[in-house]
Design a protein around this motif. Structure first.
Motif, PDB file in Angstrom:
ATOM      1  N   GLN A   1       0.845  -1.193   0.000  1.00  0.00           N
ATOM      2  CA  GLN A   1       0.000   0.000   0.000  1.00  0.00           C
ATOM      3  C   GLN A   1       0.879   1.240   0.000  1.00  0.00           C
ATOM      4  O   GLN A   1       1.871   1.303   0.711  1.00  0.00           O
ATOM      5  N   LYS A   2       0.535   2.253  -0.790  1.00  0.00           N
ATOM      6  CA  LYS A   2       1.275   3.514  -0.771  1.00  0.00           C
ATOM      7  C   LYS A   2       0.890   4.302   0.467  1.00  0.00           C
ATOM      8  O   LYS A   2      -0.297   4.454   0.775  1.00  0.00           O
ATOM      9  N   VAL A   3       1.920   4.806   1.161  1.00  0.00           N
ATOM     10  CA  VAL A   3       1.705   5.593   2.376  1.00  0.00           C
ATOM     11  C   VAL A   3       2.379   6.943   2.187  1.00  0.00           C
ATOM     12  O   VAL A   3       3.534   7.021   1.784  1.00  0.00           O
ATOM     13  N   ARG A   4       1.668   7.998   2.513  1.00  0.00           N
ATOM     14  CA  ARG A   4       2.178   9.356   2.360  1.00  0.00           C
ATOM     15  C   ARG A   4       2.524   9.911   3.739  1.00  0.00           C
ATOM     16  O   ARG A   4       1.702   9.870   4.654  1.00  0.00           O
ATOM     17  N   VAL A   5       3.771  10.414   3.883  1.00  0.00           N
ATOM     18  CA  VAL A   5       4.202  11.007   5.150  1.00  0.00           C
ATOM     19  C   VAL A   5       4.804  12.377   4.870  1.00  0.00           C
ATOM     20  O   VAL A   5       5.423  12.585   3.835  1.00  0.00           O
ATOM     21  N   PRO A   6       4.624  13.332   5.785  1.00  0.00           N
ATOM     22  CA  PRO A   6       5.170  14.674   5.561  1.00  0.00           C
ATOM     23  C   PRO A   6       6.695  14.675   5.627  1.00  0.00           C
ATOM     24  O   PRO A   6       7.301  13.888   6.357  1.00  0.00           O
ATOM     25  N   LYS A   7       7.301  15.552   4.848  1.00  0.00           N
ATOM     26  CA  LYS A   7       8.760  15.679   4.820  1.00  0.00           C
ATOM     27  C   LYS A   7       9.244  16.448   6.050  1.00  0.00           C
ATOM     28  O   LYS A   7       8.509  17.234   6.636  1.00  0.00           O
ATOM     29  N   GLY A   8      10.527  16.208   6.409  1.00  0.00           N
ATOM     30  CA  GLY A   8      11.192  17.033   7.408  1.00  0.00           C
ATOM     31  C   GLY A   8      10.966  16.653   8.855  1.00  0.00           C
ATOM     32  O   GLY A   8      11.118  17.492   9.734  1.00  0.00           O
ATOM     33  N   HIS A   9      10.608  15.417   9.164  1.00  0.00           N
ATOM     34  CA  HIS A   9      10.396  15.001  10.548  1.00  0.00           C
ATOM     35  C   HIS A   9      11.435  13.987  11.008  1.00  0.00           C
ATOM     36  O   HIS A   9      11.267  13.366  12.053  1.00  0.00           O
ATOM     37  N   GLY A  10      12.508  13.767  10.235  1.00  0.00           N
ATOM     38  CA  GLY A  10      13.537  12.793  10.604  1.00  0.00           C
ATOM     39  C   GLY A  10      13.022  11.373  10.474  1.00  0.00           C
ATOM     40  O   GLY A  10      12.133  11.080   9.688  1.00  0.00           O
ATOM     41  N   LYS A  11      13.601  10.460  11.295  1.00  0.00           N
ATOM     42  CA  LYS A  11      13.139   9.068  11.274  1.00  0.00           C
ATOM     43  C   LYS A  11      11.824   8.971  12.023  1.00  0.00           C
ATOM     44  O   LYS A  11      11.719   9.422  13.166  1.00  0.00           O
ATOM     45  N   ILE A  12      10.850   8.352  11.381  1.00  0.00           N
ATOM     46  CA  ILE A  12       9.541   8.206  12.014  1.00  0.00           C
ATOM     47  C   ILE A  12       9.046   6.785  11.840  1.00  0.00           C
ATOM     48  O   ILE A  12       9.438   6.073  10.917  1.00  0.00           O
ATOM     49  N   CYS A  13       8.173   6.381  12.739  1.00  0.00           N
ATOM     50  CA  CYS A  13       7.531   5.074  12.654  1.00  0.00           C
ATOM     51  C   CYS A  13       6.220   5.270  11.894  1.00  0.00           C
ATOM     52  O   CYS A  13       5.354   6.041  12.305  1.00  0.00           O
ATOM     53  N   ILE A  14       6.089   4.562  10.785  1.00  0.00           N
ATOM     54  CA  ILE A  14       4.916   4.700   9.919  1.00  0.00           C
ATOM     55  C   ILE A  14       4.031   3.482  10.119  1.00  0.00           C
ATOM     56  O   ILE A  14       4.513   2.350  10.076  1.00  0.00           O
ATOM     57  N   THR A  15       2.751   3.699  10.317  1.00  0.00           N
ATOM     58  CA  THR A  15       1.792   2.610  10.430  1.00  0.00           C
ATOM     59  C   THR A  15       0.964   2.562   9.157  1.00  0.00           C
ATOM     60  O   THR A  15       0.346   3.555   8.777  1.00  0.00           O
ATOM     61  N   CYS A  16       0.971   1.408   8.513  1.00  0.00           N
ATOM     62  CA  CYS A  16       0.204   1.236   7.274  1.00  0.00           C
ATOM     63  C   CYS A  16      -1.286   1.290   7.609  1.00  0.00           C
ATOM     64  O   CYS A  16      -1.744   0.573   8.500  1.00  0.00           O
ATOM     65  N   PRO A  17      -2.057   2.107   6.904  1.00  0.00           N
ATOM     66  CA  PRO A  17      -3.493   2.193   7.196  1.00  0.00           C
ATOM     67  C   PRO A  17      -4.272   0.947   6.762  1.00  0.00           C
ATOM     68  O   PRO A  17      -5.368   0.707   7.252  1.00  0.00           O
ATOM     69  N   LYS A  18      -3.684   0.136   5.896  1.00  0.00           N
ATOM     70  CA  LYS A  18      -4.400  -1.027   5.382  1.00  0.00           C
ATOM     71  C   LYS A  18      -4.183  -2.260   6.265  1.00  0.00           C
ATOM     72  O   LYS A  18      -5.138  -2.911   6.683  1.00  0.00           O
ATOM     73  N   CYS A  19      -2.905  -2.576   6.530  1.00  0.00           N
ATOM     74  CA  CYS A  19      -2.613  -3.815   7.256  1.00  0.00           C
ATOM     75  C   CYS A  19      -2.101  -3.571   8.680  1.00  0.00           C
ATOM     76  O   CYS A  19      -1.829  -4.511   9.407  1.00  0.00           O
ATOM     77  N   ARG A  20      -1.912  -2.328   9.059  1.00  0.00           N
ATOM     78  CA  ARG A  20      -1.461  -1.915  10.390  1.00  0.00           C
ATOM     79  C   ARG A  20      -0.036  -2.363  10.720  1.00  0.00           C
ATOM     80  O   ARG A  20       0.336  -2.426  11.876  1.00  0.00           O
ATOM     81  N   MET A  21       0.767  -2.649   9.715  1.00  0.00           N
ATOM     82  CA  MET A  21       2.163  -2.981   9.960  1.00  0.00           C
ATOM     83  C   MET A  21       2.933  -1.689  10.211  1.00  0.00           C
ATOM     84  O   MET A  21       2.702  -0.668   9.566  1.00  0.00           O
ATOM     85  N   GLU A  22       3.873  -1.730  11.129  1.00  0.00           N
ATOM     86  CA  GLU A  22       4.684  -0.559  11.426  1.00  0.00           C
ATOM     87  C   GLU A  22       6.064  -0.739  10.835  1.00  0.00           C
ATOM     88  O   GLU A  22       6.654  -1.812  10.929  1.00  0.00           O
ATOM     89  N   PHE A  23       6.587   0.304  10.223  1.00  0.00           N
ATOM     90  CA  PHE A  23       7.938   0.298   9.678  1.00  0.00           C
ATOM     91  C   PHE A  23       8.531   1.685   9.838  1.00  0.00           C
ATOM     92  O   PHE A  23       7.814   2.677   9.942  1.00  0.00           O
TER      93      PHE A  23
END
Length: 133
Positions: A107-129
């Motif tokens: 799934q494509k996930v959109r995150v804002p630029k300029g926040h350094g390393k962040i933990c992203i949670t997929c809205p579809k499968c709820r996997m964190e990366f």
């Protein structure tokens, strides 16, 4: 009887002109101009064949078939317009956002630029990366 009335009477029950016929006429014009410039007969033959087919479509009494062809063309053209708009929107958003694919479900996930390393949670499968924004 005027010529216009005679033409209207002749065209009664026939399909007539539509968007697909206009495209065919434009392609015919391009092919005929190419045949004049290059002196290649293949462009002339293709242009004349397309012109004959265009007139066949306009004078056809099989309105349902010709309308279905036109609708198929319009759906294709609409699909191209939607893809072009999506690409334009994506290019505008690339200035503000990073786009990542979820490693699990793609799934494509959109995150804002300029926040350094962040933990992203997929809205579809709820996997964190973790990714850099």
């Amino acid at each position: 009887m005027k010529l216009q009335e005679k033409m209207q009477q002749f065209m009664y029950g026939r399909y007539g002109n539509d968007q697909l016929s206009r495209v065919y006429l434009g392609i015919t014009l391009v092919l005929l101009v190419l045949s004049l410039l290059t002196r290649w007969t293949i462009f002339y033959i293709a242009g004349m064949a397309l012109l004959i087919y265009c007139y066949y479509r306009m004078f056809s009494r099989n309105i349902a078939k010709m309308s279905a062809q036109n609708q198929k063309y319009l759906n294709w053209r609409y699909g191209l317009a939607v893809k072009r708009q999506k690409a334009k929107t994506h290019m505008e958003q690339c200035k503000i956002y990073h786009f990542y694919k979820c490693p699990q479900c793609k799934q494509k996930v959109r995150v804002p630029k300029g926040h350094g390393k962040i933990c992203i949670t997929c809205p579809k499968c709820r996997m964190e990366f973790v990714r850099r924004s």
